[in-house]
Design an enzyme around this catalytic site. Structure first.
Site: not given
Ligand code: ASP
Length: 344
Positions: A16, A92
Site C-alpha cells: 500500500t 502489511t
Molecule cells: N494488500 C496490501 C499488501 O499487503 C496491504 C498493505 O500493504 O497494507 O501488499
C-alpha cells in the site's frame, strides 16, 4: 575525502505504501519508486546516503512467495558491505511472514534490516507511510558511539513501534497501530526521541554473516476448532506431499482428545512427519505438560513451539527443512531459539 555518512539501501517490494488509485476501477495498484521519493522530500534532510532498489514486478504482499524472500536475501547479501542498514518497503498483509523468514535466512546478521509499510498510500494526505518510512530510515542508519549499528536485527517498524520481526504479527486490518509482538516488548518506541530498549536488542555473536537460500516449503497449517472433522485432520496430517505440519492449538497447547484425532497424530508422526504445536492465543506459550489434552500430543511425538508465532514457525520450518533432510535435526532446531524467535 572519505565519505563517513551512514548509508541505507531502500528496497521497495510493493504494498500500500507505494500504491495509487487506478483512475478506471479505483483499485489500489503499485506505482513507480521515483514518485515515492518525491512524496517524501524529508528523507533528503538526513545526513545519510540513501540508495534504492525496486522489485520488478512490484507486488501486493498477498502474492509474496519464498522465491522473493530468496531474491531479497541475495540482494542484502550482495549489498551487505556497501550499506550500514536496509529498509524493506513491504505490504502489511504478509510483512510478519517475510520478516520472520528473512531473520532465519540471514545468519549472524550484524546490520539493521527494517521492514515497514503503511495502511494508507503515501500520496494520501493522512498517510501513515511518511512517518513509518522516515523513522525506519533513521533506525537503519543509527549507530552506537563505537560506530556499530544500534539495531542489528530484522525488525518491523510501524506506528512508532520497532518490533523484532520474527515476534511480530499483524493485529489490525485497518488501524494505523497494525503490528504487535505480544510475547516481546518493543525494541524501540518513537516519540520526541527514539527510545531503544537496549537490554533486549540482539548483538551479533561474532560468527560470520551467512545467507541461507535453501527453503523447503512442504509445510501445512492445521488450525484446530470445535467441530473439526476426521477427514480434514487426515487430509492435512497424512498428506503425502507434506513434510511438516504446524498445529495451531487452543490455549497452552491443547487439542481435541478424541481417539481418532490422536490416532491420526500418531500415524502422522510414525510416517516421519514433523508436527509442531503453536498456540492460537496471541500471548503466552505452549506447555504440553499442563493438561491431559496437551500431554497426549507430547506423548505422541508432537514438538512444542513455546511462544513462537505461526508466521515465525512457518519461516523457521522452511529454513530448517531446507538445510537438513533429517527430521530429527529439524525437530532439534525447532526446540532451539535460533535468532530471538522464542523465549528460552
Ligand atoms: N494488500 C496490501 C499488501 O499487503 C496491504 C498493505 O500493504 O497494507 O501488499
Amino acid at each position: 575525502m572519505s565519505d563517513t555518512k551512514s548509508s541505507v539501501l531502500l528496497i521497495y517490494t510493493g504494498g500500500t505504501i507505494g500504491m495509487k488509485e487506478d483512475p478506471v476501477d479505483q483499485t489500489l495498484r503499485p506505482f513507480d519508486f521515483g514518485s515515492l521519493m518525491e512524496e517524501v522530500p524529508e528523507l533528503h534532510k538526513f545526513a545519510l546516503r540513501i540508495d534504492s532498489y525496486t522489485f520488478d514486478p512490484l507486488i501486493d504482499s498477498s502474492d509474496i512467495e519464498p522465491s522473493m524472500w530468496q531474491q531479497l536475501a541475495v540482494l542484502i547479501r550482495d549489498n551487505y558491505d556497501a550499506y550500514d542498514g536496509f529498509v524493506v518497503l513491504h505490504g502489511t498483509d504478509t510483512m510478519a511472514y517475510s520478516a520472520s523468514a528473512i531473520s532465519f535466512m540471514l545468519e549472524n546478521l550484524g546490520k539493521p534490516v527494517i521492514f515497514t509499510g503503511s495502511q494508507l498510500p503515501i500520496g494520501r494526505p493522512r498517510t501513515d507511510g511518511k512517518e513509518n518510512l522516515i523513522s525506519s530510515v533513521e533506525i537503519a542508519g543509527a549507530k552506537r558511539p563505537d560506530g556499530s549499528p544500534l539495531v542489528p536485527e530484522v525488525c518491523i517498524y510501524f506506528n512508532s513501534l520497532l518490533l523484532r520481526g520474527n515476534r511480530s504479527t499483524k493485529v489490525d486490518a485497518a488501524g494505523f497501530d497494525a503490528f504487535r509482538s505480544p510475547n516481546l516488548p518493543p525494541l524501540a518506541e518513537a516519540g520526541i526521541d527514539i527510545r531503544y530498549n537496549n537490554d533486549i536488542i540482539r548483538r551479533p555473536s561474532g560468527g560470520k554473516f551467512k545467507v541461507h537460500l535453501d527453503l523447503d516449503t512442504r509445510v501445512s497449517i492445521l488450525k484446530v476448532h470445535p467441530g473439526i472433522t476426521r477427514q480434514v485432520v487426515e487430509d492435512i496430517l497424512l498428506g503425502s506431499l507434506t513434510r511438516a505440519v504446524i498445529i495451531e492449538t487452543f490455549g497452552c497447547g491443547n487439542a481435541p482428545s478424541r481417539d481418532w484425532f490422536l490416532d491420526i497424530v500418531k500415524e502422522s508422526v510414525s510416517r516421519g512427519k514433523v508436527l509442531l504445536n503453536v498456540t492460537q492465543c496471541l500471548r503466552g506459550s505452549v506447555n504440553m505438560g499442563l493438561y491431559a489434552t496437551g500431554r497426549a500430543l507430547k506423548d505422541a511425538g508432537v514438538v512444542g513451539g513455546g511462544d513462537i508465532t505461526t508466521e515465525s514457525a512457518l519461516g523457521k520450518l522452511f529454513f530448517l527443512m531446507g538445510n537438513s533432510n533429517d527430521n530429527e535435526t529439524v525437530k532439534a532446531g525447532l526446540e532451539t531459539d535460533l535468532c530471538g524467535e522464542m523465549s528460552k
